[in-house]
Design a protein around this motif. Sequence first.
Motif, PDB file in Angstrom:
ATOM      1  N   LEU A 163       0.841  -1.193   0.000  1.00 23.98           N
ATOM      2  CA  LEU A 163       0.000   0.000   0.000  1.00 23.98           C
ATOM      3  C   LEU A 163       0.875   1.241   0.000  1.00 23.98           C
ATOM      4  CD1 LEU A 163      -1.484  -2.347   1.854  1.00 23.98           C
ATOM      5  CD2 LEU A 163      -3.192  -0.548   2.112  1.00 23.98           C
ATOM      6  N   ASP A 164       0.486   2.237  -0.815  1.00 17.10           N
ATOM      7  CA  ASP A 164       1.244   3.485  -0.873  1.00 17.10           C
ATOM      8  C   ASP A 164       0.789   4.438   0.225  1.00 17.10           C
ATOM      9  OD1 ASP A 164      -1.058   4.857  -1.669  1.00 17.10           O
ATOM     10  OD2 ASP A 164      -0.441   5.059  -3.761  1.00 17.10           O
ATOM     11  N   PRO A 165       1.416   5.630   0.363  1.00 14.30           N
ATOM     12  CA  PRO A 165       1.071   6.546   1.454  1.00 14.30           C
ATOM     13  C   PRO A 165      -0.368   7.048   1.427  1.00 14.30           C
ATOM     14  CG  PRO A 165       3.238   7.066   0.601  1.00 14.30           C
ATOM     15  CD  PRO A 165       2.649   6.070  -0.339  1.00 14.30           C
ATOM     16  N   GLU A 166      -1.034   6.971   0.292  1.00 10.75           N
ATOM     17  CA  GLU A 166      -2.433   7.386   0.202  1.00 10.75           C
ATOM     18  C   GLU A 166      -3.394   6.258   0.542  1.00 10.75           C
ATOM     19  OE1 GLU A 166      -2.796   8.925  -3.734  1.00 10.75           O
ATOM     20  OE2 GLU A 166      -1.822  10.841  -3.240  1.00 10.75           O
ATOM     21  N   GLY A 167      -2.842   5.072   0.872  1.00 12.93           N
ATOM     22  CA  GLY A 167      -3.680   3.932   1.195  1.00 12.93           C
ATOM     23  C   GLY A 167      -4.121   3.134  -0.017  1.00 12.93           C
ATOM     24  N   THR A 168      -3.625   3.511  -1.189  1.00 12.89           N
ATOM     25  CA  THR A 168      -3.961   2.780  -2.400  1.00 12.89           C
ATOM     26  C   THR A 168      -3.232   1.445  -2.418  1.00 12.89           C
ATOM     27  OG1 THR A 168      -4.241   4.863  -3.610  1.00 12.89           O
ATOM     28  CG2 THR A 168      -3.947   2.844  -4.926  1.00 12.89           C
ATOM     29  N   VAL A 169      -3.964   0.382  -2.719  1.00 12.86           N
ATOM     30  CA  VAL A 169      -3.358  -0.945  -2.815  1.00 12.86           C
ATOM     31  C   VAL A 169      -2.642  -1.042  -4.156  1.00 12.86           C
ATOM     32  CG1 VAL A 169      -3.750  -3.438  -2.847  1.00 12.86           C
ATOM     33  CG2 VAL A 169      -5.104  -1.967  -1.323  1.00 12.86           C
ATOM     34  N   ILE A 170      -1.324  -1.054  -4.120  1.00  8.36           N
ATOM     35  CA  ILE A 170      -0.517  -1.124  -5.331  1.00  8.36           C
ATOM     36  C   ILE A 170      -0.425  -2.559  -5.842  1.00  8.36           C
ATOM     37  CG2 ILE A 170       1.761  -0.669  -6.309  1.00  8.36           C
ATOM     38  CD1 ILE A 170       0.126   1.833  -5.604  1.00  8.36           C
ATOM     39  N   THR A 171      -0.278  -3.487  -4.935  1.00 13.27           N
ATOM     40  CA  THR A 171      -0.198  -4.897  -5.290  1.00 13.27           C
ATOM     41  C   THR A 171      -0.990  -5.709  -4.276  1.00 13.27           C
ATOM     42  OG1 THR A 171       2.017  -4.648  -6.226  1.00 13.27           O
ATOM     43  CG2 THR A 171       1.336  -6.872  -5.685  1.00 13.27           C
ATOM     44  N   ASP A 172      -1.835  -6.599  -4.793  1.00 14.33           N
ATOM     45  CA  ASP A 172      -2.558  -7.571  -3.973  1.00 14.33           C
ATOM     46  C   ASP A 172      -2.368  -8.900  -4.679  1.00 14.33           C
ATOM     47  OD1 ASP A 172      -4.417  -9.219  -2.673  1.00 14.33           O
ATOM     48  OD2 ASP A 172      -5.681  -7.499  -2.177  1.00 14.33           O
ATOM     49  N   TYR A 173      -1.473  -9.725  -4.118  1.00 13.08           N
ATOM     50  CA  TYR A 173      -1.013 -10.884  -4.884  1.00 13.08           C
ATOM     51  C   TYR A 173      -0.960 -12.134  -4.022  1.00 13.08           C
ATOM     52  CZ  TYR A 173       1.730 -13.831  -7.936  1.00 13.08           C
ATOM     53  OH  TYR A 173       2.145 -14.872  -8.716  1.00 13.08           O
ATOM     54  N   GLU A 174      -1.405 -13.255  -4.576  1.00 12.37           N
ATOM     55  CA  GLU A 174      -1.305 -14.547  -3.920  1.00 12.37           C
ATOM     56  C   GLU A 174      -0.505 -15.508  -4.784  1.00 12.37           C
ATOM     57  OE1 GLU A 174      -5.184 -15.021  -1.011  1.00 12.37           O
ATOM     58  OE2 GLU A 174      -4.947 -16.354  -2.739  1.00 12.37           O
ATOM     59  N   GLN A 175       0.261 -16.364  -4.115  1.00 13.58           N
ATOM     60  CA  GLN A 175       1.004 -17.411  -4.806  1.00 13.58           C
ATOM     61  C   GLN A 175       0.930 -18.689  -3.989  1.00 13.58           C
ATOM     62  OE1 GLN A 175       5.223 -16.996  -4.935  1.00 13.58           O
ATOM     63  NE2 GLN A 175       5.506 -18.496  -6.560  1.00 13.58           N
ATOM     64  N   THR A 176       0.671 -19.795  -4.654  1.00 15.59           N
ATOM     65  CA  THR A 176       0.666 -21.105  -4.019  1.00 15.59           C
ATOM     66  C   THR A 176       2.007 -21.780  -4.255  1.00 15.59           C
ATOM     67  OG1 THR A 176      -1.729 -21.350  -4.322  1.00 15.59           O
ATOM     68  CG2 THR A 176      -0.466 -23.357  -3.897  1.00 15.59           C
ATOM     69  N   ALA A 177       2.648 -22.216  -3.186  1.00 13.97           N
ATOM     70  CA  ALA A 177       3.953 -22.860  -3.302  1.00 13.97           C
ATOM     71  C   ALA A 177       3.830 -24.171  -4.075  1.00 13.97           C
ATOM     72  CB  ALA A 177       4.538 -23.121  -1.921  1.00 13.97           C
ATOM     73  N   ASP A 178       4.656 -24.339  -5.092  1.00  8.72           N
ATOM     74  CA  ASP A 178       4.603 -25.556  -5.897  1.00  8.72           C
ATOM     75  C   ASP A 178       5.554 -26.634  -5.404  1.00  8.72           C
ATOM     76  OD1 ASP A 178       7.018 -24.499  -6.631  1.00  8.72           O
ATOM     77  OD2 ASP A 178       6.511 -24.202  -8.750  1.00  8.72           O
ATOM     78  N   GLN A 179       6.337 -26.328  -4.358  1.00  6.76           N
ATOM     79  CA  GLN A 179       7.189 -27.335  -3.730  1.00  6.76           C
ATOM     80  C   GLN A 179       7.542 -26.878  -2.327  1.00  6.76           C
ATOM     81  OE1 GLN A 179      10.998 -27.856  -5.611  1.00  6.76           O
ATOM     82  NE2 GLN A 179      11.485 -25.688  -5.596  1.00  6.76           N
ATOM     83  N   SER A 180       7.940 -27.833  -1.507  1.00  4.54           N
ATOM     84  CA  SER A 180       8.385 -27.520  -0.150  1.00  4.54           C
ATOM     85  C   SER A 180       9.835 -27.091  -0.187  1.00  4.54           C
ATOM     86  CB  SER A 180       8.230 -28.748   0.751  1.00  4.54           C
ATOM     87  OG  SER A 180       6.879 -29.164   0.834  1.00  4.54           O
ATOM     88  N   ASN A 181      10.177 -26.143   0.681  1.00  4.02           N
ATOM     89  CA  ASN A 181      11.555 -25.664   0.758  1.00  4.02           C
ATOM     90  C   ASN A 181      11.924 -25.352   2.202  1.00  4.02           C
ATOM     91  OD1 ASN A 181      12.929 -25.282  -1.980  1.00  4.02           O
ATOM     92  ND2 ASN A 181      10.876 -24.478  -2.354  1.00  4.02           N
ATOM     93  N   LEU A 182      13.138 -25.713   2.552  1.00  8.99           N
ATOM     94  CA  LEU A 182      13.619 -25.424   3.897  1.00  8.99           C
ATOM     95  C   LEU A 182      13.789 -23.935   4.130  1.00  8.99           C
ATOM     96  CD1 LEU A 182      16.402 -28.157   4.357  1.00  8.99           C
ATOM     97  CD2 LEU A 182      13.979 -28.275   4.961  1.00  8.99           C
ATOM     98  N   ASN A 183      14.105 -23.203   3.081  1.00 10.41           N
ATOM     99  CA  ASN A 183      14.434 -21.789   3.207  1.00 10.41           C
ATOM    100  C   ASN A 183      14.057 -21.097   1.917  1.00 10.41           C
ATOM    101  OD1 ASN A 183      17.305 -19.813   2.922  1.00 10.41           O
ATOM    102  ND2 ASN A 183      15.784 -19.468   4.497  1.00 10.41           N
ATOM    103  N   TRP A 184      13.368 -19.970   2.008  1.00 14.90           N
ATOM    104  CA  TRP A 184      12.935 -19.304   0.784  1.00 14.90           C
ATOM    105  C   TRP A 184      12.776 -17.807   1.040  1.00 14.90           C
ATOM    106  CZ3 TRP A 184       9.301 -19.850   4.386  1.00 14.90           C
ATOM    107  CH2 TRP A 184       8.207 -18.992   4.377  1.00 14.90           C
ATOM    108  N   TYR A 185      12.675 -17.052  -0.063  1.00  9.34           N
ATOM    109  CA  TYR A 185      12.283 -15.657   0.065  1.00  9.34           C
ATOM    110  C   TYR A 185      11.330 -15.316  -1.066  1.00  9.34           C
ATOM    111  CZ  TYR A 185      15.551 -14.081  -3.638  1.00  9.34           C
ATOM    112  OH  TYR A 185      16.208 -13.879  -4.818  1.00  9.34           O
ATOM    113  N   ASN A 186      10.593 -14.251  -0.872  1.00 11.45           N
ATOM    114  CA  ASN A 186       9.564 -13.863  -1.819  1.00 11.45           C
ATOM    115  C   ASN A 186       9.257 -12.382  -1.601  1.00 11.45           C
ATOM    116  OD1 ASN A 186       7.602 -14.074  -3.775  1.00 11.45           O
ATOM    117  ND2 ASN A 186       6.551 -15.803  -2.830  1.00 11.45           N
TER     118      ASN A 186
END
Length: 363
Positions: free
Chosen positions: A297-320
Amino acid sequence: MLSRRILLFSLSVLTSILVTTACQTNSQTSDSSQSSQPGEKAPHEVVTSPNPDWVQFTPPIDCTLGEDCFTLLYVDRDPSDNAQDFACGRQTYDTHKGTDFAIPNEVAMNQGVAVIAAADGTVLRLRDGEPDRRLRTPEDIAAVEEQGRECGNGLVMDHGDGWETQYCHLKQNSIVVESGQQVAQGETLGLVGLSGKTTFPHVHITVRYQGEVIDPFVGVTDETGCNLERRPLWEDPIGYEPTGILSAGFAAEDLSLDRLWRGDFTDVNLSDDIPLIYFWVHGYGILEGDVEHFRLLDPEGTVITDYEQTADQSNLNWYNGVGKRNTNQRPILPGTWRGEYELRRDGEVIVSLEREIEVQAVR
């Protein structure tokens, strides 16, 4: 592995990276043959008192678990080529003989996090002077293995009656005890580091009884495998946390796992002339089918990104992460930006956090 998707006026960086020296990408998440009925406790949830003759331990690190340090990897209890922790989870890798207590990044490491004695004892032997470096390639790992320096800087303590602990990956030239020295529980041994065969800053502790590796979350037993009743060796209970967030924040540059472990984005200052803004999370223990939900969300409260992702594999360590480019048509506004993150598993929110950052006006 890094994939990028352009979402209208925002840029999302989506990554799934395994970071273990064994490069394990898949392991079992449950043992269906030993599963409990609905409403019943799983066997590993049944905890009884340890034998009064057993040594009891405290975590070998001076921090607050779940806040500024994390139980990242557990003992591998599967005698086969697969890997399972004591709860039939996947936060381990094949032949891992200890418990890894991690800190968020090298910034925390350089500030100094003490490795402490888990119980009263005598220092039997130690090694110091090995360099701190995060191993990045199979060649790096092979070189350390060939030298027989997997533990890096570390030491072994004798606690009497056949009990020993081994501490590994301490910071170069940080060990403050000597061979033969009597050490009290909680006394500083050295500092968390990156020496030996490791890809992240942590202290690895192996507990042995009469020469055999003992899982401190289970206690002394002849049984192998997971999901068995436990008699933990910890003085105070330590919960099982197979999934969590190591760090989260904002950046104005492309992300990489190496830079996150270095702590490059720990204390960033952003201005409205930056080329882009990212909101990112760096976590551990994501499972196939988990759903990540980001909002920026930007300073005006506008939602710039609203995003979902489903993990396609298990991982011990990740970033996103998700973000937005700075353009003349849609500039990055000065003011307070907010990032919101949820991780859902089987419809239940298991991680939820928010972060804010002030973008300064320079134009």
